[in-house]
Design an enzyme around this catalytic site. Structure first.
Site, short mmCIF file in Angstrom:
data_model
loop_
_atom_site.label_atom_id
_atom_site.label_comp_id
_atom_site.label_asym_id
_atom_site.label_seq_id
_atom_site.Cartn_x
_atom_site.Cartn_y
_atom_site.Cartn_z
N ARG A 144 0.45 -3.67 5.81
CA ARG A 144 0.52 -3.92 4.36
C ARG A 144 0.87 -5.39 4.17
O ARG A 144 1.88 -5.87 4.67
CB ARG A 144 1.58 -3.04 3.71
CG ARG A 144 1.86 -3.44 2.26
CD ARG A 144 2.66 -2.42 1.51
NE ARG A 144 1.85 -1.27 1.20
CZ ARG A 144 2.19 -0.33 0.30
NH1 ARG A 144 3.32 -0.42 -0.36
NH2 ARG A 144 1.39 0.69 0.06
N ARG B 132 -1.69 11.78 0.70
CA ARG B 132 -1.69 10.56 1.52
C ARG B 132 -1.53 10.96 3.00
O ARG B 132 -2.19 10.41 3.88
CB ARG B 132 -0.55 9.62 1.11
CG ARG B 132 -0.63 9.07 -0.31
CD ARG B 132 -1.79 8.12 -0.49
NE ARG B 132 -1.75 7.01 0.45
CZ ARG B 132 -1.04 5.89 0.30
NH1 ARG B 132 -0.31 5.72 -0.79
NH2 ARG B 132 -1.07 4.93 1.21
N GLN C 248 -5.11 4.70 -0.11
CA GLN C 248 -4.76 5.40 -1.34
C GLN C 248 -5.94 6.23 -1.87
O GLN C 248 -5.78 7.39 -2.23
CB GLN C 248 -4.33 4.38 -2.40
CG GLN C 248 -4.03 4.98 -3.75
CD GLN C 248 -2.81 5.88 -3.74
OE1 GLN C 248 -1.76 5.49 -3.25
NE2 GLN C 248 -2.93 7.09 -4.27
N ASP D 43 -2.37 2.50 -12.87
CA ASP D 43 -1.49 1.89 -11.86
C ASP D 43 -0.61 0.87 -12.58
O ASP D 43 -0.87 0.54 -13.75
CB ASP D 43 -2.37 1.22 -10.78
CG ASP D 43 -1.56 0.57 -9.66
OD1 ASP D 43 -0.37 0.94 -9.48
OD2 ASP D 43 -2.10 -0.31 -8.96
N CYS E 134 -1.19 6.18 -8.61
CA CYS E 134 -0.92 6.06 -7.17
C CYS E 134 0.58 6.03 -6.88
O CYS E 134 0.98 6.28 -5.75
CB CYS E 134 -1.60 4.82 -6.60
SG CYS E 134 -1.11 3.31 -7.44
N1 NVA Z 1 -1.21 -2.20 -7.42
C1 NVA Z 1 0.06 -1.81 -6.86
C2 NVA Z 1 -0.08 -0.59 -6.01
C3 NVA Z 1 1.21 -0.08 -5.43
C4 NVA Z 1 1.00 1.10 -4.53
C5 NVA Z 1 0.64 -2.97 -6.07
O1 NVA Z 1 -0.11 -3.62 -5.34
O2 NVA Z 1 1.84 -3.23 -6.17
N1 CP Z 2 0.98 4.42 -3.58
C1 CP Z 2 1.59 3.72 -2.62
O1 CP Z 2 0.96 3.03 -1.80
O2 CP Z 2 2.96 3.83 -2.61
P1 CP Z 2 3.95 2.99 -1.71
O3 CP Z 2 3.94 1.57 -2.22
O4 CP Z 2 5.28 3.67 -1.92
O5 CP Z 2 3.52 3.05 -0.28
#
Ligand code: NVA
Ligand code: CP
Length: 304
Positions: free
Chosen positions: A101, A291, A131, A223, A263
């Site tokens: 991530r 998930r 996701q 979101d 999400c």
């Molecule tokens: N668009 C959000 C999704 C979190 C799962 C972000 O990138 O923070």
């Molecule tokens: N939806 C999602 O990716 O959640 P987290 O940021 O908690 O992993």
């Protein structure tokens, strides 16, 4: 075995995406531990916070018989300036795959190019491809199909929107994005999704009218308005995004049996009203659970 990355949704072919979803359903129906990935060590690096992704991947990896090594960037020399390329080469000597991530998509492609192990995108600024596997699994469970359904996404044209556009088009869905001008999904992603949709019977539209996007939708998705890394824009965005809140009025414009998706994490009273996320149409908890199942299916597809 050929190294396979999953950096964007279209790393899977269209028939393969359907197979991953079928496998996810099988894994959900029978969650007994498996040994398909016995002996493998799978790393996870998080440069942003996570609840769902981190825990569902770690649990899923263990349930497939593999070992998970979970690290935050601050614990690695990466956080002190060691290059991505050097990190990739070193980790390729220990691990069999890595789930990452991060911020820029280019960090993932650099890692994937320099290393010799599969890299999975656990969210970047550009896409959130894991996701949407859970999202499609959830929609299929609730609606019995994907092709021909209308999915309305309201809010920021962000990473989740990009992945939904691509995945929805691959699945033959009608994806309608409603977002404030200037916050549209990247044009290149919209055009690529449109080209895919032309071959699957789906459609892709982008509008600044939230009720037009939501009209007759089978699925209404939203979101956060300010994603991770955009925290300083949060207050300025509140006013601008207000008309795009998923609330009772928006759900009224959708089909009577429409489902509401998010999400997560959610901000009640911002991108979604409490009555919708906590109401009868909400499927967000199933989405979060899926998930686990869909990522197990993805790992089996990439590694087994
Ligand atoms: N668009 C959000 C999704 C979190 C799962 C972000 O990138 O923070
Ligand atoms: N939806 C999602 O990716 O959640 P987290 O940021 O908690 O992993």
């Amino acid at each position: 075995m050929e190294k396979r990355d999953y950096l964007t949704v279209d790393a899977l072919g269209i028939p393969e995406l359907a197979k991953v979803l079928d496998l996810a359903d099988e894994l959900k129906a029978d969650r007994r531990p498996r040994d398909d990935l016995a002996g493998l060590s799978i790393g996870m690096i998080f440069e942003k916070p996570s609840t769902r992704t981190r825990i569902s991947f770690e649990v899923g990896i263990v349930e497939l018989g593999a070992h998970a090594v979970v690290l935050s960037a601050g614990e690695l020399q990466l956080g002190r300036g060691e290059t991505i390329e050097d990190t990739a080469r070193v980790l390729s000597g220990y691990l069999h795959a890595i789930v990452v991530r991060t911020f820029a998509q280019s960090r993932l492609s650099t890692l994937a190019a320099a290393g010799s192990i599969p890299v999975v995108n656990a969210l970047s600024d550009f896409e959130h491809p894991c996701q949407v596997l859970a999202d499609l699994q959830t929609i299929r469970e609730r609606k019995g199909r994907l092709a021909g359904l209308k999915l309305a996404y309201l809010g920021d044209g962000n990473n989740v929107a990009h992945s939904l556009l691509r995945a929805g088009a691959m699945a033959g869905m009608h994806v309608a994005v409603g977002c404030p001008p200037g916050y549209d999904p990247i044009q290149q992603v919209v055009e690529a999704a449109r080209a895919v949709a032309a071959g699957t019977g789906g459609t892709v539209t982008v509008t600044a009218d939230p009720l037009a996007a939501a009209k007759d939708a089978d699925v209404v998705y939203t979101d956060v308005w300010a994603s991770m890394g955009q925290e300083d824009e949060h207050d300025a965005r509140l006013l601008l995004f207000r008309p795009f809140q998923v609330n009772a009025q928006v759900m009224e414009a959708a089909r009577p049996d429409a489902i509401a998706m998010h999400c997560l994490p959610a901000h009640r009273g911002e991108e979604i009203s409490a009555d919708v996320i906590d109401g009868r149409s909400s499927v967000v908890w199933t989405q979060a659970e899926n998930r686990l199942h869909s990522q197990k299916a993805l790992l089996l597809t990439l590694l087994a």
